[in-house]
Write a protein that holds these residues in place. Structure first.
Motif, mmCIF file in Angstrom:
data_model
loop_
_atom_site.group_PDB
_atom_site.id
_atom_site.type_symbol
_atom_site.label_atom_id
_atom_site.label_comp_id
_atom_site.label_asym_id
_atom_site.label_seq_id
_atom_site.Cartn_x
_atom_site.Cartn_y
_atom_site.Cartn_z
ATOM 1 N N LYS A 1 51.199 13.966 -51.460
ATOM 2 C CA LYS A 1 50.797 13.769 -52.854
ATOM 3 C C LYS A 1 49.700 12.698 -52.938
ATOM 4 O O LYS A 1 48.685 12.886 -53.610
ATOM 5 C CB LYS A 1 52.018 13.363 -53.680
ATOM 6 N N LYS A 2 49.893 11.585 -52.241
ATOM 7 C CA LYS A 2 48.906 10.502 -52.254
ATOM 8 C C LYS A 2 47.596 10.943 -51.610
ATOM 9 O O LYS A 2 46.512 10.596 -52.101
ATOM 10 C CB LYS A 2 49.463 9.271 -51.533
ATOM 11 N N GLN A 3 47.680 11.723 -50.535
ATOM 12 C CA GLN A 3 46.461 12.205 -49.888
ATOM 13 C C GLN A 3 45.685 13.146 -50.806
ATOM 14 O O GLN A 3 44.464 13.071 -50.890
ATOM 15 C CB GLN A 3 46.802 12.909 -48.569
ATOM 16 N N GLN A 4 46.399 14.029 -51.486
ATOM 17 C CA GLN A 4 45.731 14.949 -52.406
ATOM 18 C C GLN A 4 45.077 14.192 -53.560
ATOM 19 O O GLN A 4 43.964 14.511 -53.963
ATOM 20 C CB GLN A 4 46.714 16.002 -52.920
ATOM 21 N N GLU A 5 45.766 13.175 -54.077
ATOM 22 C CA GLU A 5 45.185 12.363 -55.144
ATOM 23 C C GLU A 5 43.917 11.663 -54.662
ATOM 24 O O GLU A 5 42.921 11.602 -55.378
ATOM 25 C CB GLU A 5 46.193 11.322 -55.633
ATOM 26 N N LEU A 6 43.960 11.158 -53.448
ATOM 27 C CA LEU A 6 42.799 10.489 -52.874
ATOM 28 C C LEU A 6 41.636 11.455 -52.715
ATOM 29 O O LEU A 6 40.495 11.134 -53.071
ATOM 30 C CB LEU A 6 43.176 9.868 -51.527
ATOM 31 N N GLN B 1 41.136 14.245 -54.395
ATOM 32 C CA GLN B 1 40.671 14.687 -55.708
ATOM 33 C C GLN B 1 39.855 13.596 -56.401
ATOM 34 O O GLN B 1 38.911 13.894 -57.119
ATOM 35 C CB GLN B 1 41.842 15.113 -56.582
ATOM 36 N N SER B 2 40.215 12.350 -56.179
ATOM 37 C CA SER B 2 39.502 11.264 -56.856
ATOM 38 C C SER B 2 38.103 11.060 -56.291
ATOM 39 O O SER B 2 37.193 10.681 -57.015
ATOM 40 C CB SER B 2 40.296 9.957 -56.770
ATOM 41 N N GLY B 3 37.935 11.328 -54.993
ATOM 42 C CA GLY B 3 36.633 11.076 -54.393
ATOM 43 C C GLY B 3 35.946 12.294 -53.830
ATOM 44 O O GLY B 3 34.774 12.231 -53.482
ATOM 45 N N GLY B 4 36.635 13.383 -53.744
ATOM 46 C CA GLY B 4 36.047 14.584 -53.175
ATOM 47 C C GLY B 4 35.950 14.495 -51.659
ATOM 48 O O GLY B 4 36.173 13.444 -51.066
ATOM 49 N N MET B 5 35.605 15.603 -51.036
ATOM 50 C CA MET B 5 35.539 15.654 -49.577
ATOM 51 C C MET B 5 34.414 14.786 -49.029
ATOM 52 O O MET B 5 34.544 14.203 -47.963
ATOM 53 C CB MET B 5 35.370 17.103 -49.102
ATOM 54 N N GLU B 6 33.303 14.680 -49.742
ATOM 55 C CA GLU B 6 32.211 13.843 -49.254
ATOM 56 C C GLU B 6 32.652 12.388 -49.158
ATOM 57 O O GLU B 6 32.326 11.697 -48.205
ATOM 58 C CB GLU B 6 30.976 13.978 -50.148
ATOM 59 N N ALA B 7 33.403 11.918 -50.158
ATOM 60 C CA ALA B 7 33.893 10.542 -50.127
ATOM 61 C C ALA B 7 34.871 10.345 -48.979
ATOM 62 O O ALA B 7 34.933 9.262 -48.392
ATOM 63 C CB ALA B 7 34.555 10.182 -51.455
ATOM 64 N N MET B 8 35.626 11.402 -48.623
ATOM 65 C CA MET B 8 36.600 11.292 -47.533
ATOM 66 C C MET B 8 35.897 11.164 -46.183
ATOM 67 O O MET B 8 36.467 10.662 -45.231
ATOM 68 C CB MET B 8 37.544 12.489 -47.522
ATOM 69 N N MET C 1 42.431 6.963 -45.770
ATOM 70 C CA MET C 1 43.298 8.012 -45.241
ATOM 71 C C MET C 1 44.096 7.489 -44.053
ATOM 72 O O MET C 1 45.287 7.784 -43.913
ATOM 73 C CB MET C 1 42.481 9.239 -44.841
ATOM 74 N N GLN C 2 43.460 6.689 -43.202
ATOM 75 C CA GLN C 2 44.174 6.108 -42.072
ATOM 76 C C GLN C 2 45.284 5.185 -42.553
ATOM 77 O O GLN C 2 46.371 5.153 -41.971
ATOM 78 C CB GLN C 2 43.200 5.352 -41.164
ATOM 79 N N LYS C 3 45.034 4.452 -43.625
ATOM 80 C CA LYS C 3 46.062 3.562 -44.187
ATOM 81 C C LYS C 3 47.239 4.384 -44.704
ATOM 82 O O LYS C 3 48.400 4.031 -44.479
ATOM 83 C CB LYS C 3 45.461 2.709 -45.302
ATOM 84 N N LEU C 4 46.936 5.480 -45.412
ATOM 85 C CA LEU C 4 48.012 6.350 -45.898
ATOM 86 C C LEU C 4 48.842 6.890 -44.726
ATOM 87 O O LEU C 4 50.082 6.920 -44.797
ATOM 88 C CB LEU C 4 47.447 7.516 -46.698
ATOM 89 N N ASN C 5 48.176 7.302 -43.650
ATOM 90 C CA ASN C 5 48.903 7.824 -42.486
ATOM 91 C C ASN C 5 49.733 6.726 -41.820
ATOM 92 O O ASN C 5 50.867 6.978 -41.402
ATOM 93 C CB ASN C 5 47.929 8.447 -41.487
ATOM 94 N N ALA C 6 49.181 5.524 -41.725
ATOM 95 C CA ALA C 6 49.933 4.406 -41.128
ATOM 96 C C ALA C 6 51.149 4.070 -41.980
ATOM 97 O O ALA C 6 52.247 3.839 -41.441
ATOM 98 C CB ALA C 6 49.028 3.186 -40.978
#
Length: 132
Positions: free
Chosen positions: A70-75, A77-84, A93-98
């Motif tokens: 859920k948090k990854q999808q929100e991230l 959606q908020s920034g789009g794939m280019e921001a990722m 994303m690494q922080k979310l995974n950690a």
């Protein structure tokens, strides 16, 4: 005549390469074409290789994965794939995974944590780059 042959050859190459690239043949590793549920199942398969979980652990870990997804999808959606793809997006994303991995390890026994850490270390880091 030579120009006609070159044009035909170029068209043939494009006719073969375009569908392959559109179907994920561009070197993305295939994870991009998976649904969130498929990605989660694949991650679990890699992270819990040779680890047997009891029912209570499975329930707790499923909840951790659901919240993380859920948090990854929100991230995304908020920034789009280019921001990722930016250094900041990758860091988030690494922080979310950690954080997800820390929450998982809180549920595991000492032996399971050791194997989990080995499995995390064995996972591919990032997606291979490539394409046409």
């Amino acid at each position: 005549m030579k120009n006609t042959l070159r044009l035909i050859a170029a068209a043939a190459v494009l006719a073969i390469a375009a569908p392959a690239y559109a179907q994920g043949g561009g070197g993305g590793g295939g994870m991009g074409q998976m649904s969130p549920e498929q990605r989660t199942a694949r991650q679990k398969e890699m992270l819990f290789k040779d680890i047997t979980l009891d029912a209570a652990q499975t329930t707790k870990i499923d909840a951790v994965f659901a919240e993380s997804m859920k948090k990854q999808q929100e991230l995304m959606q908020s920034g789009g794939m280019e921001a990722m793809r930016s250094p900041e997006g990758r860091e988030k994303m690494q922080k979310l995974n950690a954080d997800r991995n820390d929450a998982i390890k809180a549920v595991l026994t000492a032996d399971q944590k050791k194997k989990f850490d080995e499995n995390v270390a064995a996972m591919p880091q990032g997606r291979p780059r490539g394409g046409l």
